[in-house]
Design a protein around this motif. Structure first.
Motif, PDB file in Angstrom:
ATOM      1  N   ALA A   1     -55.021 -91.496 -30.038  1.00 13.25           N
ATOM      2  CA  ALA A   1     -55.301 -92.934 -29.954  1.00 13.25           C
ATOM      3  C   ALA A   1     -55.139 -93.383 -28.512  1.00 13.25           C
ATOM      4  CB  ALA A   1     -54.358 -93.723 -30.871  1.00 13.25           C
ATOM      5  N   TYR A   2     -56.035 -94.271 -28.100  1.00  9.53           N
ATOM      6  CA  TYR A   2     -55.962 -94.876 -26.769  1.00  9.53           C
ATOM      7  C   TYR A   2     -56.068 -96.384 -26.927  1.00  9.53           C
ATOM      8  CZ  TYR A   2     -57.467 -96.680 -22.253  1.00  9.53           C
ATOM      9  OH  TYR A   2     -57.571 -97.435 -21.112  1.00  9.53           O
ATOM     10  N   GLU A   3     -55.218 -97.110 -26.200  1.00  9.40           N
ATOM     11  CA  GLU A   3     -55.253 -98.570 -26.259  1.00  9.40           C
ATOM     12  C   GLU A   3     -55.166 -99.150 -24.858  1.00  9.40           C
ATOM     13  OE1 GLU A   3     -53.275-102.412 -28.566  1.00  9.40           O
ATOM     14  OE2 GLU A   3     -52.451-100.395 -28.879  1.00  9.40           O
ATOM     15  N   ARG A   4     -56.034-100.121 -24.608  1.00 10.91           N
ATOM     16  CA  ARG A   4     -56.016-100.897 -23.358  1.00 10.91           C
ATOM     17  C   ARG A   4     -55.646-102.335 -23.700  1.00 10.91           C
ATOM     18  NH1 ARG A   4     -54.837-102.184 -18.416  1.00 10.91           N
ATOM     19  NH2 ARG A   4     -55.892-104.102 -17.799  1.00 10.91           N
ATOM     20  N   ARG A   5     -54.589-102.841 -23.060  1.00  9.71           N
ATOM     21  CA  ARG A   5     -54.143-104.209 -23.300  1.00  9.71           C
ATOM     22  C   ARG A   5     -54.445-105.052 -22.071  1.00  9.71           C
ATOM     23  NH1 ARG A   5     -50.780-100.406 -24.654  1.00  9.71           N
ATOM     24  NH2 ARG A   5     -50.098-100.162 -26.831  1.00  9.71           N
ATOM     25  N   GLY A   6     -55.056-106.195 -22.300  1.00 11.38           N
ATOM     26  CA  GLY A   6     -55.378-107.094 -21.209  1.00 11.38           C
ATOM     27  C   GLY A   6     -54.225-108.019 -20.879  1.00 11.38           C
ATOM     28  N   VAL A   7     -54.479-108.969 -20.023  1.00  9.77           N
ATOM     29  CA  VAL A   7     -53.487-109.977 -19.649  1.00  9.77           C
ATOM     30  C   VAL A   7     -53.298-110.946 -20.811  1.00  9.77           C
ATOM     31  CG1 VAL A   7     -53.081-111.940 -18.102  1.00  9.77           C
ATOM     32  CG2 VAL A   7     -53.950-109.782 -17.181  1.00  9.77           C
ATOM     33  N   PHE A   8     -52.052-111.344 -21.065  1.00  9.29           N
ATOM     34  CA  PHE A   8     -51.752-112.318 -22.108  1.00  9.29           C
ATOM     35  C   PHE A   8     -51.766-113.720 -21.502  1.00  9.29           C
ATOM     36  CE2 PHE A   8     -48.903-109.084 -24.565  1.00  9.29           C
ATOM     37  CZ  PHE A   8     -50.020-108.312 -24.821  1.00  9.29           C
ATOM     38  N   ARG A   9     -52.215-114.692 -22.310  1.00  8.48           N
ATOM     39  CA  ARG A   9     -52.205-116.090 -21.884  1.00  8.48           C
ATOM     40  C   ARG A   9     -51.471-116.942 -22.903  1.00  8.48           C
ATOM     41  NH1 ARG A   9     -56.590-114.523 -18.791  1.00  8.48           N
ATOM     42  NH2 ARG A   9     -56.751-115.667 -16.829  1.00  8.48           N
ATOM     43  N   ASP A  10     -50.883-118.045 -22.424  1.00  4.23           N
ATOM     44  CA  ASP A  10     -50.175-118.947 -23.326  1.00  4.23           C
ATOM     45  C   ASP A  10     -51.147-119.972 -23.903  1.00  4.23           C
ATOM     46  OD1 ASP A  10     -50.592-120.876 -21.369  1.00  4.23           O
ATOM     47  OD2 ASP A  10     -48.518-120.864 -20.645  1.00  4.23           O
TER      48      ASP A  10
ATOM     49  N   SER B   1     -52.131 -97.177 -23.015  1.00  6.44           N
ATOM     50  CA  SER B   1     -51.331 -96.159 -23.688  1.00  6.44           C
ATOM     51  C   SER B   1     -52.239 -95.084 -24.262  1.00  6.44           C
ATOM     52  CB  SER B   1     -50.473 -96.771 -24.807  1.00  6.44           C
ATOM     53  OG  SER B   1     -51.272 -97.360 -25.811  1.00  6.44           O
ATOM     54  N   LEU B   2     -51.768 -93.855 -24.211  1.00  7.80           N
ATOM     55  CA  LEU B   2     -52.481 -92.699 -24.745  1.00  7.80           C
ATOM     56  C   LEU B   2     -51.508 -91.907 -25.597  1.00  7.80           C
ATOM     57  CD1 LEU B   2     -55.047 -90.933 -24.840  1.00  7.80           C
ATOM     58  CD2 LEU B   2     -54.179 -89.754 -22.794  1.00  7.80           C
ATOM     59  N   SER B   3     -51.921 -91.578 -26.819  1.00  7.81           N
ATOM     60  CA  SER B   3     -51.005 -90.964 -27.774  1.00  7.81           C
ATOM     61  C   SER B   3     -51.677 -89.805 -28.485  1.00  7.81           C
ATOM     62  CB  SER B   3     -50.560 -91.998 -28.820  1.00  7.81           C
ATOM     63  OG  SER B   3     -50.126 -93.187 -28.213  1.00  7.81           O
ATOM     64  N   PHE B   4     -50.850 -88.811 -28.829  1.00  9.92           N
ATOM     65  CA  PHE B   4     -51.307 -87.654 -29.584  1.00  9.92           C
ATOM     66  C   PHE B   4     -50.337 -87.397 -30.726  1.00  9.92           C
ATOM     67  CE2 PHE B   4     -52.728 -87.063 -25.205  1.00  9.92           C
ATOM     68  CZ  PHE B   4     -54.091 -86.886 -25.389  1.00  9.92           C
ATOM     69  N   PHE B   5     -50.882 -86.892 -31.833  1.00  9.30           N
ATOM     70  CA  PHE B   5     -50.052 -86.644 -33.016  1.00  9.30           C
ATOM     71  C   PHE B   5     -50.581 -85.424 -33.751  1.00  9.30           C
ATOM     72  CE2 PHE B   5     -49.472 -87.092 -37.611  1.00  9.30           C
ATOM     73  CZ  PHE B   5     -48.099 -87.235 -37.688  1.00  9.30           C
TER      74      PHE B   5
END
Length: 704
Positions: free
Chosen positions: A205-214, A234-238
């Motif tokens: 699994a690979y996830e890209r998270r952007g900037v958070f805004r209020d 994040s990059l994950s292996f299982f």
């Protein structure tokens, strides 16, 4: 009369010890499968155990992950007695029933108590999690660290039938306003095969998270020191593989790797607490390495279902975490031998390695069920300053040997059960001679190997007069060790010898609770009253710019209420959850509690409301979380909490090609200040964090 009291009165007649946040569709009682919580280390169903537990199943977890993206957020959204999630990489200050929970993956402890880096909620990608088991309240079922309870993440397994199967996820996330830097996305795949005696699951699994805004469309300031989820990858292996050897004997191996790293191009800009203006984020390069989290786990499990008339389970495991924190020109890091005072930049890295064995054997002898077991755990932890190679926390070794036994006696055809057990913990902590940083002297500290052993009891009574109705009373004792790293790194006295100086007397938490349960027809309801205390608890106290550990008496009591029921409207189910927490601490050492626990150590009262509607392939959910205002007696009035309510929603469509979901967190784009920020550091304008505004996620979950 306050609304929570009215709610309590309304729900008490239906009260139960919770089976889980999501009740199954109504069905005949004979068809209801018993709920087994593996974290309780017995094959007995939950109804036979005198404890409060919840299970977040795969469907419920998947829906929450579409809304929020992490197991921590899912637990925080569904469990009223869990404090508000910080939406940061750090979990510092996140508590369950006012105490720190133990995070585990398939029973493998992720928490590093010797130098708690507070990253234990982010050590595996949730795509690889089948369900989450929660045991609420202090207990020693998993050994060290469960003073608030246990959060056990059970990983996925191969299907029961021969053949190939696959599961995929594809999703995109945008902040309200749809600005380019706020877009994120995730892609993941799992492939499984069962062929006779062999089975295997492999995924990535690979996830890209952007900037958070209020809620006002401002970038939320990153936590430059503890680390942040926003603006990260994040990059994950299982992988998991097993073989049936015949005669009920099985060997299974599991391995996983999770790596999350910030981009390092977002910096914090101070806000203004007096004017209610939160800190914001601006583009710019951070000095040093960006905060990151690396976690790896391996395990090998042997099960034998018929050994000497009982079932044997032995698991050996290895776990490593390496967490990098943001740096700065902090006073603690200065050393004139390296650079002029006030100019030396550095950052810390927490490295922890564990290995251990969990073994248990369970046998039923008519109405008596017996469990005998043995746990071994070793932990090697060091906190280094990554830029200069200095040790801030000296290398520290922890060794625990713990035999245990549990018994459960069913009387009158199971209408009355008596349960109890003992765990004998034998702990030794070893530290070689070392020198503290220049800021603390420097001091030459003599090493040592302080130790302790304790017998930790538990016991309880379960009464189940008829199927679906039960009540219980229980007592259990949980323990952890004080954060040794915070103590050893900050020694300022000369000629200290750790054998006589280091107080590693365990933090023992005595937990008592009374629960009532009704699970009949369309109703699944619960009420639990609990109270716990520790004569020498562990309290995080802000001293200057750094939290230090203080050993003080702590008393906590609370009420948890849950109700889920089908309505007369076909397909519509509503849920209510409420938690009231009251924590007090002895600040002057006279043995009498005289002040409230602050926001770094306990969460506010909470009301959860939810509505689920299903009509054919369409499913909808609305959920709200109300965190009530809280004043802290004996604390700085600037840290009083004003409270807020958040609304989330999701809609799913099941198709032949998978499930398509549209979800929104903070649906109404509420502007609010994060609970932990609002109740800590009243003069710190840089760490005055707003909560996340509306975020929208569209996702596809396919199964083949």
């Amino acid at each position: 009369m306050r609304f929570p009291l009215l709610l309590t009165a309304a729900l008490l007649p239906l009260a139960t010890a919770a089976h889980g946040q999501e009740a199954p569709p109504p069905q005949e009682e004979s068809e209801t499968a018993p709920i087994i919580v593996t974290a309780a280390r017995t094959a007995l169903p939950l109804t036979a155990l005198p404890l409060t537990a919840e299970v977040i199943d795969r469907e419920t977890l998947a829906r929450q992950l579409q809304i929020s993206g992490s197991v921590v957020d899912a637990v925080a959204a569904l469990t009223p007695s869990f404090s508000p999630a910080r939406q940061k990489l750090t979990g510092q200050g996140e508590t369950l029933r006012g105490r720190s929970p133990l995070f585990a993956i398939d029973g493998i402890p992720q928490t590093a108590p010797l130098r708690d880096g507070s990253r234990d909620g982010f050590t595996i990608d949730p795509f690889f999690i089948d369900r989450v088991e929660l045991i609420l309240g202090s207990n020693a079922l998993q050994g060290i660290g469960g003073t608030g309870g246990v959060i056990n993440q059970v990983t996925v397994s191969a299907p029961a039938d021969d053949g190939w199967s696959a599961r995929t996820v594809l999703q995109g996330t945008a902040e309200s306003g749809f600005r380019d830097d706020g877009f994120g996305g995730k892609v993941g795949a799992l492939i499984a095969n069962r062929s006779g005696a062999f089975d295997v699951v492999v995924g990535a699994a690979y996830e890209r998270r952007g900037v958070f805004r209020d809620g006002e469309q401002r970038r939320i300031a990153p936590d430059g020191t503890q680390g942040d989820l926003q603006d990260s990858d994040s990059l994950s292996f299982f992988a998991k593989a097993g073989v049936e050897l015949g005669g009920g004997v099985r060997i299974e191996a599991m391995g996983q790797r999770f790596h999350l790293s910030g981009d390092g191009d977002l910096i914090a800009v101070a806000g203004n607490r007096a004017n209610g203006l939160p800190a914001t984020g601006a583009r710019g390069m951070v000095q040093g390495e960006a905060p990151e989290n690396l976690a790896e786990s391996l395990s090998l499990t042997l099960t034998a279902d018929d050994l000497a008339g009982g079932a044997l389970r032995v698991r050996g495991f290895w776990n490593r975490t390496a967490d990098i924190y943001g740096g700065g020109i902090f006073a603690d890091f200065q050393d004139p031998a390296i650079a002029p005072i006030g100019t030396l930049f550095d950052q810390s890295q927490n490295i922890s390695r564990k290995w251990g064995v969990n073994a248990s054997w369970e046998r039923g002898l008519g109405p008596l069920n017996l469990v005998a077991g043995f746990d071994l755990l070793t932990d090697h932890t060091v906190q280094v300053l990554a830029q200069t190679g200095r040790a801030w926390v000296p290398p520290t070794d922890y060794r625990s040997i713990a035999p245990f036994g549990q018994a459960n006696l069913a009387l009158w055809d199971g209408k009355l059960r008596l349960a109890g057990g003992l765990r004998w913990e034998n702990v030794e902590i070893s530290i070689d001679d070392y020198q503290t940083l220049w800021f603390y002297g420097p001091q030459q500290v003599g090493g040592g190997s302080p130790s302790f052993d304790r017998v930790l009891p538990n016991g309880g009574i379960v009464v189940e007069p008829t199927s679906g109705i039960r009540a219980y009373f229980s007592y259990s004792q949980g323990y952890t060790v004080p954060d040794v790293g915070r103590i050893t790194r900050a020694i300022r006295r000369p000629n200290v010898d750790l054998d006589t100086f280091l107080d590693i007397a365990p933090v023992l938490a005595d937990n008592r609770e009374v629960g009532v349960e009704v699970k009949r027809g369309p109703i699944d309801a619960s009420a639990t009253y609990f109270w716990s205390d520790s004569n020498r608890g562990q309290l995080l106290v802000l001293v200057g710019d750094v939290f230090e550990v203080q050993r003080q008496r702590i008393e906590i009591k609370g009420i948890e209420l849950n109700l889920t029921t089908q309505t007369p409207i076909p397909g519509l189910k509503i849920g209510v959850g409420y938690a009231h927490l009251d924590g007090r601490v002895d600040t002057n050492g006279d043995g009498i509690v005289n002040a409230d626990l602050d926001g770094a150590n306990i969460g506010p009262d909470r009301l959860n409301l939810s509505a689920d509607y299903t009509n054919g392939p369409v499913s909808l959910r609305l959920q709200s979380r109300t965190h009530f205002a809280k004043r802290f007696d004996g604390g700085d009035p600037r840290n009083d909490f004003g409270g807020y309510t958040l609304l989330d929603g999701s809609v799913s469509l099941a198709t032949n090609l998978g499930i398509i979901t549209l979800a929104a967190q903070n649906l109404l784009d509420k502007q609010y200040i994060d609970y932990n920020s609002d109740t800590q550091r009243p003069a710190d304008n840089l760490r005055f964090f707003a909560g996340r505004g509306r975020s929208i996620t569209i996702g596809w979950l396919g199964q083949f």
